[in-house]
Design an enzyme around this catalytic site. Structure first.
Site, PDB file in Angstrom:
ATOM      1  N   ASN A 129      33.979 -31.347 -63.017  1.00  0.00           N
ATOM      2  CA  ASN A 129      33.429 -31.827 -64.285  1.00  0.00           C
ATOM      3  C   ASN A 129      32.024 -32.424 -64.128  1.00  0.00           C
ATOM      4  OD1 ASN A 129      33.881 -31.849 -67.050  1.00  0.00           O
ATOM      5  ND2 ASN A 129      34.538 -34.004 -67.067  1.00  0.00           N
ATOM      6  N   HIS A 188      40.548 -32.019 -63.520  1.00  0.00           N
ATOM      7  CA  HIS A 188      40.751 -33.061 -62.508  1.00  0.00           C
ATOM      8  C   HIS A 188      42.211 -33.040 -62.080  1.00  0.00           C
ATOM      9  CE1 HIS A 188      37.015 -35.430 -63.940  1.00  0.00           C
ATOM     10  NE2 HIS A 188      36.715 -34.655 -62.912  1.00  0.00           N
ATOM     11  N   ARG A 245      41.203 -35.586 -56.912  1.00  0.00           N
ATOM     12  CA  ARG A 245      40.547 -35.314 -58.199  1.00  0.00           C
ATOM     13  C   ARG A 245      39.779 -33.981 -58.214  1.00  0.00           C
ATOM     14  NH1 ARG A 245      37.131 -38.393 -62.217  1.00  0.00           N
ATOM     15  NH2 ARG A 245      35.019 -37.621 -62.123  1.00  0.00           N
ATOM     16  N   HIS A 298      41.741 -34.639 -70.392  1.00  0.00           N
ATOM     17  CA  HIS A 298      41.736 -35.482 -69.187  1.00  0.00           C
ATOM     18  C   HIS A 298      42.655 -36.680 -69.412  1.00  0.00           C
ATOM     19  CE1 HIS A 298      38.144 -33.825 -66.950  1.00  0.00           C
ATOM     20  NE2 HIS A 298      38.067 -33.187 -68.103  1.00  0.00           N
ATOM     21  N   SER A 299      42.796 -37.500 -68.364  1.00  0.00           N
ATOM     22  CA  SER A 299      43.435 -38.800 -68.528  1.00  0.00           C
ATOM     23  C   SER A 299      42.766 -39.762 -67.555  1.00  0.00           C
ATOM     24  CB  SER A 299      44.938 -38.713 -68.248  1.00  0.00           C
ATOM     25  OG  SER A 299      45.210 -38.674 -66.874  1.00  0.00           O
ATOM     26  N   GLU A 306      40.798 -38.278 -73.403  1.00  0.00           N
ATOM     27  CA  GLU A 306      41.376 -39.068 -72.306  1.00  0.00           C
ATOM     28  C   GLU A 306      42.727 -39.562 -72.814  1.00  0.00           C
ATOM     29  OE1 GLU A 306      40.216 -39.507 -69.296  1.00  0.00           O
ATOM     30  OE2 GLU A 306      38.078 -39.001 -69.430  1.00  0.00           O
ATOM     31  N   TYR A 308      30.051 -44.261 -69.512  1.00  0.00           N
ATOM     32  CA  TYR A 308      28.977 -44.235 -68.514  1.00  0.00           C
ATOM     33  C   TYR A 308      28.302 -42.873 -68.606  1.00  0.00           C
ATOM     34  CZ  TYR A 308      32.959 -41.973 -66.311  1.00  0.00           C
ATOM     35  OH  TYR A 308      34.052 -41.187 -66.084  1.00  0.00           O
TER      36      TYR A 308
HETATM   37 ZN   LIG Z   1      39.281 -36.364 -65.679  1.00  0.00          ZN
END
Ligand SMILES: [Zn+2]
Length: 428
Positions: free
Chosen positions: A253, A182, A236, A305-306, A381, A359
């Site tokens: 992703n 991302h 993104r 990711h973050s 994350e 989710y």
């Molecule tokens: Zn991400």
């Protein structure tokens, strides 16, 4: 002198940047029940809002709201009794501040950085590319640079292999990690570069190189990443233009061949658009080739990711792989290793199945690794490090770049040593 001139140019550019985000407000949303989560999710998707992080009871979410939608958004939240505060009424001002902080950090940085890459700034695609080339040339005994193919816009996608035995000793497990799938998640890049630094340049723990082979892909989505260094800091997806003239990009992703299309968007403009088919995008197809070649030896996959301080595992539909208990156990160990050295104002890491914690999501890189038999696959994350007034999600304060690399490395090492020890037992 040249540096000074380029600094002024940079600052000059910065003043004119981020116009597309002018007036966008960032809202912190607090939910107390499943009904409120549902309402915020529904509102966000019907108003096509950019959800930076999903709200959970006890953990605030952040939603970016365009100027013209703010009143409607606030009224709906008030009507439903959902508490919110406004982090900033105009995200553009903070994006400008980010530019300014990075320009100042660049000014302070003292030369010859591409050989050693100090962790005081976020490097561009070209800087990382040059660094990888120099690194491979300087350390031929352990580093192999692989040019794996081209992105949609034709940029090289390169990863490095680090091994004391040229990847020929099949008794060693492989740890595979990647960042920037991302594009806007800039703080993830220092995590992979820091790992490279500790495995090649400043090696203080020999066992990690002796016992383990590493595959590290720092920029998994180069086109998107380059785009975030221009006008669109908060981009993104990738930059595919195969889906009509109005909407660009696929969420990489959501493009892997695992439950593809089940919990993602078929609308090209959506930030979670899954593309035309599994691996329709060159960036994900390249990652697939890594699994085709090495999946029998990849024991640990880390997709960095973050943000949100979480270590998540599959599957994205909420079902659990047979290894779930061990996955959770190692997830907790990695989280504890990071929590022990994290900044005090960041929350402890949450560990769990992605669908249960956050989710449902299909077609993710992490799930694909599980599906092809990688026993330990996680999405990290990273925290949104403090930025001016507080933790501001994707924005990066250069003061915390090294910290992000350092603390994440504690988790990575824990995971690597765990799979090393288990791989040995499996092959006794
Ligand atoms: Zn991400």
């Amino acid at each position: 002198m040249l540096r000074l001139v380029s600094l002024f140019l940079f600052v000059g550019l910065a003043l004119a940047r981020h116009e597309v985000y002018d007036g966008y407000g960032l809202y912190k949303v607090s939910v107390k029940s499943a009904d409120q989560i549902e309402l915020v999710n529904h509102l966000s998707s019907s108003l096509d809002l950019d959800v930076w992080s999903h709200a959970l009871p006890g953990r605030d979410g952040q939603v970016l709201v365009p100027k013209e939608t703010k009143v409607l958004f606030e009224n709906e939240l008030k009507a439903a009794g959902v508490e919110f505060t406004i982090e900033t009424d105009n995200i553009k001002e903070l994006l400008d501040l980010e530019d300014q902080l990075h320009a100042e950090a660049l000014q302070k940085s003292n030369g010859s950085r591409l050989e050693s890459l100090p962790f005081d700034q976020i490097y561009t695609y070209h800087q990382v590319d040059t660094f990888l080339e120099l690194l491979a040339a300087a350390h031929p005994e352990t580093v192999t640079l692989v040019n794996a193919g081209k992105s949609f816009e034709g940029r090289d996608i390169k990863y490095i292999k680090i091994s004391s035995t040229n990847f020929e000793d099949t008794r060693k497990p492989i740890v595979f990690m990647e960042s920037l799938l991302h594009a806007r998640e800039w703080i993830t890049l220092p995590a992979t570069l820091y790992a490279i630094h500790k495995l090649v340049i400043d090696v203080t723990e020999q066992d990690l190189v002796r016992d383990i082979d590493w595959i590290i892909l720092p920029i998994a989505n180069p086109d998107g990443y380059v785009h975030t260094h221009g006008e669109f800091r908060l981009w993104r997806k990738n930059r595919s233009t195969n889906y009509g003239p109005l909407c660009t990009g696929v969420d990489l992703n959501r493009n892997f061949d695992v439950f593809w299309g089940q919990a993602s968007s078929n609308i090209a403009c959506s930030d979670t658009f899954h593309g035309a088919a599994p691996f329709s995008e060159p960036e994900t197809a390249i990652i697939k080739t890594i699994y085709d070649q090495y999946s029998s030896r990849i024991e640990l996959f880390l997709d960095i990711h973050s943000f949100g301080s979480m270590i998540l595992y599959g599957y994205g539909d909420g079902s659990l792989p047979p290894s779930a208990l061990m996955l959770h156990l190692l997830g907790v160990q990695m989280a504890q290793a990071i929590d022990a050295v994290k900044m005090s104002w960041n929350p402890n890491y949450v560990v769990g199945n992605v669908a249960l914690v956050l989710y449902q999501a299909s077609g993710s890189a992490g799930d694909y690794a599980l599906a092809v038999g990688v026993p330990y696959s996680y999405t990290y994350e990273l925290p949104g490090h403090r930025f001016g007034i507080g933790g501001l999600g994707f924005l990066v304060d250069p003061a915390f770049i090294e910290q992000a690399g350092f603390e994440t490395w504690e988790g990575i090492k824990t995971g690597a040593r765990f799979v090393r020890d288990n791989f040995k037992k499996k092959h006794l």
